[in-house]
Design an enzyme around this catalytic site. Structure first.
Site, PDB file in Angstrom:
ATOM      1  N   ASP A  31       0.834  -1.204   0.000  1.00  0.00           N
ATOM      2  CA  ASP A  31       0.000   0.000   0.000  1.00  0.00           C
ATOM      3  C   ASP A  31       0.868   1.253   0.000  1.00  0.00           C
ATOM      4  OD1 ASP A  31      -2.197  -1.614   0.038  1.00  0.00           O
ATOM      5  OD2 ASP A  31      -2.678  -1.313   2.155  1.00  0.00           O
ATOM      6  N   ASP A  35       0.727   4.179  -2.772  1.00  0.00           N
ATOM      7  CA  ASP A  35       0.460   5.568  -2.382  1.00  0.00           C
ATOM      8  C   ASP A  35       1.561   6.500  -2.871  1.00  0.00           C
ATOM      9  OD1 ASP A  35      -1.839   4.739  -1.147  1.00  0.00           O
ATOM     10  OD2 ASP A  35      -0.998   4.705   0.872  1.00  0.00           O
ATOM     11  N   LEU A  81     -34.416 -12.632 -13.267  1.00  0.00           N
ATOM     12  CA  LEU A  81     -34.254 -14.046 -13.573  1.00  0.00           C
ATOM     13  C   LEU A  81     -35.310 -14.854 -12.836  1.00  0.00           C
ATOM     14  CD1 LEU A  81     -30.378 -14.533 -13.301  1.00  0.00           C
ATOM     15  CD2 LEU A  81     -31.743 -14.613 -15.390  1.00  0.00           C
ATOM     16  N   GLU A 112     -22.647 -19.674 -13.547  1.00  0.00           N
ATOM     17  CA  GLU A 112     -21.910 -18.567 -12.922  1.00  0.00           C
ATOM     18  C   GLU A 112     -22.459 -18.330 -11.515  1.00  0.00           C
ATOM     19  OE1 GLU A 112     -22.932 -15.370 -15.488  1.00  0.00           O
ATOM     20  OE2 GLU A 112     -22.077 -16.297 -17.285  1.00  0.00           O
ATOM     21  N   LYS A 114     -24.276 -16.438  -8.639  1.00  0.00           N
ATOM     22  CA  LYS A 114     -25.248 -15.340  -8.609  1.00  0.00           C
ATOM     23  C   LYS A 114     -24.750 -14.304  -7.606  1.00  0.00           C
ATOM     24  CE  LYS A 114     -30.130 -14.270  -7.933  1.00  0.00           C
ATOM     25  NZ  LYS A 114     -29.903 -13.225  -6.907  1.00  0.00           N
ATOM     26  N   ASP A 116     -24.454 -11.061  -5.220  1.00  0.00           N
ATOM     27  CA  ASP A 116     -25.382 -10.408  -4.300  1.00  0.00           C
ATOM     28  C   ASP A 116     -24.895  -8.988  -4.039  1.00  0.00           C
ATOM     29  OD1 ASP A 116     -27.635 -10.261  -2.762  1.00  0.00           O
ATOM     30  OD2 ASP A 116     -26.715 -11.094  -0.969  1.00  0.00           O
ATOM     31  N   GLU A 169     -22.418  -6.177 -11.670  1.00  0.00           N
ATOM     32  CA  GLU A 169     -22.808  -6.012 -10.273  1.00  0.00           C
ATOM     33  C   GLU A 169     -21.709  -5.270  -9.528  1.00  0.00           C
ATOM     34  OE1 GLU A 169     -26.212  -7.753  -7.982  1.00  0.00           O
ATOM     35  OE2 GLU A 169     -25.694  -7.599 -10.098  1.00  0.00           O
ATOM     36  N   TYR A 221     -21.012  -9.358 -16.269  1.00  0.00           N
ATOM     37  CA  TYR A 221     -21.451 -10.694 -16.675  1.00  0.00           C
ATOM     38  C   TYR A 221     -22.238 -10.719 -17.988  1.00  0.00           C
ATOM     39  CZ  TYR A 221     -25.590  -8.885 -14.251  1.00  0.00           C
ATOM     40  OH  TYR A 221     -26.630  -8.090 -13.833  1.00  0.00           O
ATOM     41  N   LYS A 307     -31.383 -20.980  -6.455  1.00  0.00           N
ATOM     42  CA  LYS A 307     -31.121 -20.364  -5.151  1.00  0.00           C
ATOM     43  C   LYS A 307     -30.649 -21.429  -4.161  1.00  0.00           C
ATOM     44  CE  LYS A 307     -31.829 -16.549  -4.559  1.00  0.00           C
ATOM     45  NZ  LYS A 307     -33.006 -15.706  -4.331  1.00  0.00           N
ATOM     46  N   CYS A 401     -35.690  -6.579  35.354  1.00  0.00           N
ATOM     47  CA  CYS A 401     -35.051  -6.162  34.103  1.00  0.00           C
ATOM     48  C   CYS A 401     -33.535  -6.238  34.252  1.00  0.00           C
ATOM     49  CB  CYS A 401     -35.470  -4.737  33.759  1.00  0.00           C
ATOM     50  SG  CYS A 401     -34.583  -4.047  32.341  1.00  0.00           S
ATOM     51  N   CYS A 404     -32.141  -2.363  34.197  1.00  0.00           N
ATOM     52  CA  CYS A 404     -32.414  -1.352  35.220  1.00  0.00           C
ATOM     53  C   CYS A 404     -32.900  -1.916  36.545  1.00  0.00           C
ATOM     54  CB  CYS A 404     -33.430  -0.334  34.699  1.00  0.00           C
ATOM     55  SG  CYS A 404     -35.078  -1.029  34.426  1.00  0.00           S
ATOM     56  N   CYS A 428     -40.198  -4.911  30.514  1.00  0.00           N
ATOM     57  CA  CYS A 428     -39.781  -3.990  31.571  1.00  0.00           C
ATOM     58  C   CYS A 428     -40.690  -2.767  31.469  1.00  0.00           C
ATOM     59  CB  CYS A 428     -38.319  -3.589  31.387  1.00  0.00           C
ATOM     60  SG  CYS A 428     -37.829  -2.189  32.422  1.00  0.00           S
ATOM     61  N   CYS A 433     -35.722   3.087  31.459  1.00  0.00           N
ATOM     62  CA  CYS A 433     -34.720   2.021  31.368  1.00  0.00           C
ATOM     63  C   CYS A 433     -33.733   2.381  30.255  1.00  0.00           C
ATOM     64  CB  CYS A 433     -35.403   0.698  31.053  1.00  0.00           C
ATOM     65  SG  CYS A 433     -34.268  -0.648  30.680  1.00  0.00           S
TER      66      CYS A 433
END
Length: 674
Positions: A31, A35, A81, A112, A114, A116, A169, A221, A307, A401, A404, A428, A433
């Site tokens: 890094d 930089d 899809l 491939e 999927k 997210d 994506e 894709y 899925k 509780c 408290c 409670c 609280c």
């Protein structure tokens, strides 16, 4: 060496390092070295401004913030899809494909992961990135060109002069999200729940400089417009990789019998992927065959998403603790040995309530099955192995509780009495609280309510513990010095917090009522109530008989909702809080949003849930413009449930119970007339 040549070599070296780091995930320099190259390039461009180009690596820090959102209509719809959840459903897909092809044709498929993340469309012309848009509703997206240019894994220039349109994506790797969340938590901000939320929210930000600070990556894709030199999806993805564009792993499969083997292997290997994936996409590889098969109004007939089952793991319960929520409800939580689940390390999982613990028969020391509901919330599903010591006691809800020390209460449904107990409704009763105060503030500051984005768990905890706030109205009395004096809070962060709180004063009444947390009243009902009242002063000025008359007349408000509003407005604590908010100038009058008297959906009612391609309020506006009314929940009389991604089982069960038709977003748009 000329200055121009040196500049070109620096740019080439930096882009090559970006490619190795963000695309190959195989950095070639440290890094610090990277930089150093950036500093050298920046100094050179400062001295010779004529060398600066739009696609220089120094421009990836982002330009000026957008003043507004620009909509872009695309010529080719970005389709969804169809989904499959079993080998049987995949077999049916294959049968449909083969019946749609010419007799004797053999289909090869490509599998491939999927992804997210957040879908985007990117256009390159004359080798330069000229436009990028969000998915939007498929036909129309938002212009996010400046944001996408900050993503270091996407080259600013490619070796192809003709226009090409790509789809892909935007995502965040798991390790990068962990680092980002650590920074946010340290700054007192709320951590992102998952990479998808982080990526999608970042791409729609107005200021590209903020986008540049996020560790975004991209994977392409699909080519929807461009060269016709390739005959298959596999060839196209190889070509994109040769251009230096990031693409993901894929496997061409023939015969069909091997497709499920590849999917199974992908399911088993996904825990080792650097990104989140919740399934596998299977496509007919040959473009000619894709053309023969065509599309429906919603999906391509040549592709399907398989899925994966929600990921589960087995771990040991080491303790059961009780958390207190904003309403005072006590919830038992299992503390477990760390286990990897859906890309994150899980150490806590909800047990819901004492009744659930008894039903599962969970004891400290048991080996339990854990899964993430909707890939987000970990929960205990059952006991795998009873490893408890002989005589191990059953878990008992506390009589006081844990926050408290106030004696807990529960409401017996059949008698309406309050007494000590440890049932599902254990609460409670102490409004002061600390856990309840923290919970109410976080709920008030949430995106659905007052959207105070600088108030995270850590900061709220400090504010409450130091006695600086006792309710949400106290937020408006804070100053930057008080916040800057808190641990890990600097002057700049404190000023940002105060500015964010100040901006929340401008939220309309519906957001304010939602933030106050009236039982049974969600976003939609809060908006209806706000339109009826107009101002917070009016709401709390209603006499009880007026409340019943006005609220019961609101479309969709049942007896329970009416009684909830009546009880809330009678509560002296809530009335005092409302007066404090009014005195501090919080909340603006509610504009009246009228349901269209004419349109294709007059007389129909909709409940919208899950993750959609548009903001929930934009979907509601489209439905109202077509004449529909909106329900907060599925109930008797609801016409349609619009179910987006990650729709909960409860709403689907309610739809089945009341005979409500379930639609996806595309089917809803067809009803509206889009």
């Amino acid at each position: 060496m000329s200055v121009k040549t040196h500049h070109a070599e620096l740019v080439h070296a930096i882009e090559a390092h970006n490619y190795r780091y963000y695309v190959l995930d195989d950095p070639s320099v440290s890094d610090a070295e990277f930089d150093g190259l950036m500093r050298e390039l920046r100094a050179l461009e400062d001295a010779y401004s004529e060398l600066v180009t739009e696609d220089s690596p120094t421009r990836r820090v982002g330009g000026q913030a957008r003043a507004s959102v620009t909509k872009v209509r695309r010529p080719h719809r970005m389709m969804s899809l169809d989904n499959a959840y079993s080998a049987g459903e995949m077999f049916e897909f294959h049968k449909r494909v083969m019946s749609g092809l010419r007799e004797g044709d053999v289909a090869k498929f490509v599998v491939e992961p999927k992804l997210d993340g957040a879908s985007i469309e990117v256009i390159f012309e004359n080798g330069k990135l000229t436009q990028a848009t969000t998915r939007g509703d498929g036909m129309t997206g938002e212009d996010i060109t400046m944001n996408v240019r900050t993503i270091r894994g996407i080259p600013s220039h490619i070796r192809h002069e003709k226009r090409i349109t790509l789809r892909g994506e935007v995502l965040i790797y798991r390790k990068d999200l962990d680092a980002l969340n650590a920074e946010r938590t340290a700054a007192g901000l709320e951590a992102f729940a998952n990479p998808r939320n982080a990526a999608a929210g970042t791409m729609r930000m107005l200021d590209p400089r903020e986008v540049a600070a996020r560790p975004l990556r991209a994977i392409f894709y699909q080519v929807v417009e461009g060269p016709e030199m390739h005959a298959t999806q596999s060839e196209t993805l190889r070509w994109l990789a040769e251009l230096g564009l990031p693409t993901h792993r894929r496997e061409a499969v023939e015969p069909w019998e091997d497709v499920m083997k590849v999917i199974t292997a992908m399911d088993q290997a996904r825990v080792s992927y650097p990104f989140e994936t919740d399934g596998a996409v299977v496509k007919v590889d040959d473009y000619g065959q894709q053309g023969v098969l065509g599309t429906t109004s919603k999906f391509p007939k040549w592709a399907i998403a398989f899925k994966f089952q929600a990921e589960r793991a087995v771990t040991t319960v080491r303790d059961i603790v009780v958390q207190v929520g904003r309403t005072g409800a006590l919830t038992p939580v299992a503390i477990m040995d760390p286990v990897q689940l859906a890309g994150t390390t899980v150490t806590r999982a909800t047990l819901h309530n004492a009744d659930q613990i008894r039903e599962l028969d969970v004891h400290v020391g048991d080996r339990v099955r854990v899964q993430k509901a909707g890939e987000i919330i970990p929960q205990v599903m059952g006991v795998e192995e009873r490893a408890r010591a002989e005589g191990s006691p059953h878990f008992q809800m506390p009589k006081t509780c844990p926050e408290c020390g106030t004696p807990v209460v529960k409401r017996l449904r059949e008698e309406g009495k309050i007494e000590l107990g440890e049932g599902a409704t254990t609460r409670c009763p102490n409004r002061l609280c600390p856990a309840q105060v923290r919970g109410r503030i976080l709920y008030y500051a949430s995106r659905a309510a007052m959207a105070i984005d600088r108030l995270g768990d850590s900061l709220v905890e400090k504010l409450v513990d130091k006695g600086l706030v006792h309710d949400v109205a106290d937020l408006y009395d804070l100053d930057a010095k008080q916040i800057a004096a808190l641990e890990r809070m600097g002057d700049k962060s404190a000023e940002n917090v105060i500015a964010s709180i100040a901006w929340s004063r401008e939220r309309t009444l519906d957001r304010l009522l939602c933030g106050l947390g009236i039982p049974q009243i969600g976003q939609v009902a809060a908006k209806q109530l706000a339109e009826e009242a107009g101002t917070l002063e009016t709401v709390f000025a209603w006499r009880e008989e007026e409340v019943r008359e006005k609220v019961s007349g609101i479309r969709g408000f049942g007896p329970k909702m009416v009684e909830s509003v009546v009880e809330f407005l009678k509560n002296e604590d809530e009335r005092n809080l409302a007066q404090k908010l009014i005195a501090r100038g919080v909340g603006r009058p509610q504009p009246h949003e009228v349901v269209a008297a004419e349109g294709p959906l007059v007389g129909k009612s909709f409940c919208v849930t899950g993750v959609l391609t548009r903001k929930r309020e934009d979907v509601h506006a489209s439905l109202r413009a077509a004449g529909a009314t909106i329900h907060d929940s599925v109930k008797k009389g609801t016409s349609y449930l619009v179910a987006g991604d990650k729709t909960g089982k409860t709403k689907l069960d309610q739809a089945k119970k009341y005979g409500v038709t379930v639609l996806d977003e595309v089917e809803m748009d067809i009803l509206i007339g889009n």
